[in-house]
Design a protein around this motif. Structure first.
Motif, mmCIF file in Angstrom:
data_model
loop_
_atom_site.group_PDB
_atom_site.id
_atom_site.type_symbol
_atom_site.label_atom_id
_atom_site.label_comp_id
_atom_site.label_asym_id
_atom_site.label_seq_id
_atom_site.Cartn_x
_atom_site.Cartn_y
_atom_site.Cartn_z
ATOM 1 N N GLY A 113 0.832 -1.210 0.000
ATOM 2 C CA GLY A 113 0.000 0.000 0.000
ATOM 3 C C GLY A 113 0.858 1.249 0.000
ATOM 4 N N THR A 114 1.777 1.306 -0.947
ATOM 5 C CA THR A 114 2.750 2.407 -0.971
ATOM 6 C C THR A 114 2.103 3.763 -1.224
ATOM 7 O OG1 THR A 114 5.012 2.892 -1.702
ATOM 8 C CG2 THR A 114 3.410 2.363 -3.440
ATOM 9 N N GLY A 115 0.935 3.755 -1.887
ATOM 10 C CA GLY A 115 0.195 4.998 -2.092
ATOM 11 C C GLY A 115 0.817 5.900 -3.137
ATOM 12 N N ALA A 116 0.176 7.037 -3.352
ATOM 13 C CA ALA A 116 0.673 8.008 -4.324
ATOM 14 C C ALA A 116 1.949 8.676 -3.834
ATOM 15 C CB ALA A 116 -0.397 9.072 -4.580
ATOM 16 N N ASN A 117 2.158 8.659 -2.502
ATOM 17 C CA ASN A 117 3.258 9.443 -1.928
ATOM 18 C C ASN A 117 4.613 8.732 -1.964
ATOM 19 O OD1 ASN A 117 3.618 7.935 0.767
ATOM 20 N ND2 ASN A 117 1.433 8.410 0.788
ATOM 21 N N LEU A 118 4.627 7.398 -1.989
ATOM 22 C CA LEU A 118 5.861 6.604 -2.120
ATOM 23 C C LEU A 118 6.874 6.888 -0.996
ATOM 24 C CD1 LEU A 118 6.978 4.496 -4.223
ATOM 25 C CD2 LEU A 118 8.212 6.379 -5.281
ATOM 26 N N VAL A 119 6.411 7.405 0.116
ATOM 27 C CA VAL A 119 7.330 7.936 1.121
ATOM 28 C C VAL A 119 8.217 6.866 1.758
ATOM 29 C CG1 VAL A 119 7.359 8.927 3.453
ATOM 30 C CG2 VAL A 119 6.184 10.106 1.623
ATOM 31 N N TYR A 120 7.650 5.705 2.101
ATOM 32 C CA TYR A 120 8.489 4.675 2.738
ATOM 33 C C TYR A 120 9.644 4.216 1.843
ATOM 34 C CZ TYR A 120 5.156 4.109 6.620
ATOM 35 O OH TYR A 120 4.365 4.304 7.725
ATOM 36 N N PRO A 121 9.391 3.852 0.582
ATOM 37 C CA PRO A 121 10.521 3.464 -0.268
ATOM 38 C C PRO A 121 11.551 4.584 -0.447
ATOM 39 C CG PRO A 121 8.484 2.639 -1.211
ATOM 40 C CD PRO A 121 8.099 3.555 -0.093
ATOM 41 N N LEU A 122 11.084 5.825 -0.569
ATOM 42 C CA LEU A 122 12.008 6.955 -0.755
ATOM 43 C C LEU A 122 12.940 7.093 0.453
ATOM 44 C CD1 LEU A 122 9.536 9.612 -2.225
ATOM 45 C CD2 LEU A 122 11.343 8.424 -3.480
ATOM 46 N N ILE A 123 12.354 7.089 1.647
ATOM 47 C CA ILE A 123 13.167 7.263 2.860
ATOM 48 C C ILE A 123 14.049 6.038 3.093
ATOM 49 C CG2 ILE A 123 13.083 7.545 5.372
ATOM 50 C CD1 ILE A 123 10.587 9.268 5.009
ATOM 51 N N ALA A 124 13.505 4.843 2.840
ATOM 52 C CA ALA A 124 14.282 3.618 3.057
ATOM 53 C C ALA A 124 15.515 3.586 2.159
ATOM 54 C CB ALA A 124 13.402 2.396 2.805
ATOM 55 N N HIS A 125 15.327 3.924 0.892
ATOM 56 C CA HIS A 125 16.487 3.891 -0.003
ATOM 57 C C HIS A 125 17.465 5.024 0.305
ATOM 58 C CE1 HIS A 125 19.149 3.354 -3.316
ATOM 59 N NE2 HIS A 125 18.978 4.623 -3.644
ATOM 60 N N LYS A 126 16.944 6.222 0.531
ATOM 61 C CA LYS A 126 17.836 7.358 0.760
ATOM 62 C C LYS A 126 18.584 7.239 2.089
ATOM 63 C CE LYS A 126 17.183 9.982 -2.924
ATOM 64 N NZ LYS A 126 18.286 10.529 -3.741
ATOM 65 N N SER A 127 17.992 6.559 3.067
ATOM 66 C CA SER A 127 18.637 6.416 4.376
ATOM 67 C C SER A 127 19.637 5.269 4.411
ATOM 68 C CB SER A 127 17.579 6.188 5.458
ATOM 69 O OG SER A 127 16.667 7.260 5.521
ATOM 70 N N TYR A 128 19.299 4.160 3.736
ATOM 71 C CA TYR A 128 20.105 2.945 3.886
ATOM 72 C C TYR A 128 20.530 2.299 2.566
ATOM 73 C CZ TYR A 128 18.546 3.308 8.718
ATOM 74 O OH TYR A 128 18.287 3.761 9.988
ATOM 75 N N GLY A 129 20.096 2.846 1.436
ATOM 76 C CA GLY A 129 20.486 2.265 0.149
ATOM 77 C C GLY A 129 19.747 0.991 -0.206
ATOM 78 N N TRP A 130 18.664 0.680 0.527
ATOM 79 C CA TRP A 130 17.925 -0.558 0.276
ATOM 80 C C TRP A 130 17.171 -0.515 -1.045
ATOM 81 C CZ3 TRP A 130 15.189 -0.321 5.698
ATOM 82 C CH2 TRP A 130 16.134 -0.577 6.699
ATOM 83 N N LYS A 131 16.942 -1.694 -1.603
ATOM 84 C CA LYS A 131 16.033 -1.827 -2.753
ATOM 85 C C LYS A 131 14.616 -1.972 -2.218
ATOM 86 C CE LYS A 131 16.959 -3.893 -6.648
ATOM 87 N NZ LYS A 131 17.399 -4.789 -7.751
#
Length: 309
Positions: A113-131
């Motif tokens: 349920g990432t939604g229109a905002n995509l916030v979790y993936p954005l923060i996860a990748h930018k903070s830790y480099g995760w896919k």
């Protein structure tokens, strides 16, 4: 009085009060919504959706170098500090048996349920480099999320999107037989009906304005799939837990936010019945709001290191 938002995770970049000068330099349009309140605190009116959206846009650009973030007015506008907290607590969870927090593409996360905002993936990748893989049942939300990715081409090989074609499923259709995820995360629909969602929004708006608001301002927005589902949070997470058994060897840690503390007993009882190897409840505090992450795994402790090889 401490100026730090001490309830937030120690690695959260948003523990200090907002530096509005820096944020306005990122998004000049934000200036018109910034004012000094009666406590001599520089702030915005959080019941104005445009103000919240511009604040988010500025925070994502300033702290995470995410460019041109935007969402349609009808969609949920998430508070960035709280979203970041969830990501940092997941980092602690998967780091438990590691010498340090695993970073980079050895970690793959699934955002339900990432939604229109995509916030979790954005923060996860930018903070830790995760896919990250973000999934949703709403095509319009996914198109907006893709629009954000299009403006940030450096993210295209790290964040993917996938549509869930059947709202009856959570993991099925999203996970291929060969997929392995270090974790899944989810901010589930909280309410059990549209009426309940509207009442909740009205209550939130009244609290923000400290006044007798008669009509919800929908500053938090939200499509039906973001705000409510039949049976509410308990039914949604129960379905998630039952389905997680089928993917018990493909996801190391399943996690989900739980807003109502009263739901925890039923959920943890179900997990014990389904023979989850380990179940954790992680408390998160943001201001006066207490939320919690429910985390569970079917992978024995001695086998968990294999996920990071």
């Amino acid at each position: 009085m401490s100026t730090e938002k001490s309830g937030l995770h120690t690695r959260n970049l948003h523990r200090n009060p907002y530096d509005f000068d820096s944020l306005i330099s990122c998004v000049p349009e934000l200036r018109q919504y910034v004012f000094t309140n009666s406590y001599q605190t520089v702030t915005i009116n959080f019941s104005i959706s445009k103000a919240v959206k511009l604040l988010n846009k500025a925070l994502l650009l300033h702290f995470y170098n995410v460019k041109d973030w935007d969402i349609p007015d009808a969609n949920l506008c998430p508070p960035i500090p709280g979203r970041a907290d969830y990501v940092h607590y997941i980092a602690d969870l998967i780091a438990e048996q590691q010498p340090e927090i695993p970073t980079g593409t050895s970690v793959r996360g699934l955002d339900i349920g990432t939604g229109a905002n995509l916030v979790y993936p954005l923060i996860a990748h930018k903070s830790y480099g995760w896919k990250m893989l973000g999934t949703d049942i709403n095509q319009d939300s996914l198109e907006n999320a893709q629009h954000i990715l299009n403006h940030n081409p450096d993210l295209s090989s790290f964040i993917q999107l996938k549509k869930q074609p059947n709202p009856d499923y959570i993991f099925k259709n999203n996970i291929d037989p060969k997929d392995r995820f270090t974790f899944s995360m989810c901010n589930p629909p909280f309410h059990d009906s549209e009426e309940s969602a509207v009442k909740g929004n009205l209550r939130k708006t009244k609290n923000l304005n400290k006044s007798k608001v008669q009509k919800p301002l929908l500053n938090f927005g939200g499509q039906q799939s973001e705000l409510w589902c039949e049976g509410g949070e308990l039914a949604f997470i129960t379905k998630m837990i039952n389905e997680s058994v089928l993917y018990s060897s493909q996801i190391l840690w399943f996690t989900c936010l739980v807003s109502k503390k009263d739901n925890l007993f039923k959920l943890t009882t179900l997990l014990k019945k389904l023979k989850a190897v380990e179940v954790k409840t992680i408390d998160m505090a943001q201001g006066q709001k207490i939320s919690r992450i429910l985390a569970w795994t079917f992978i024995p402790q001695q086998n968990r290191k294999d996920w990071f090889l």
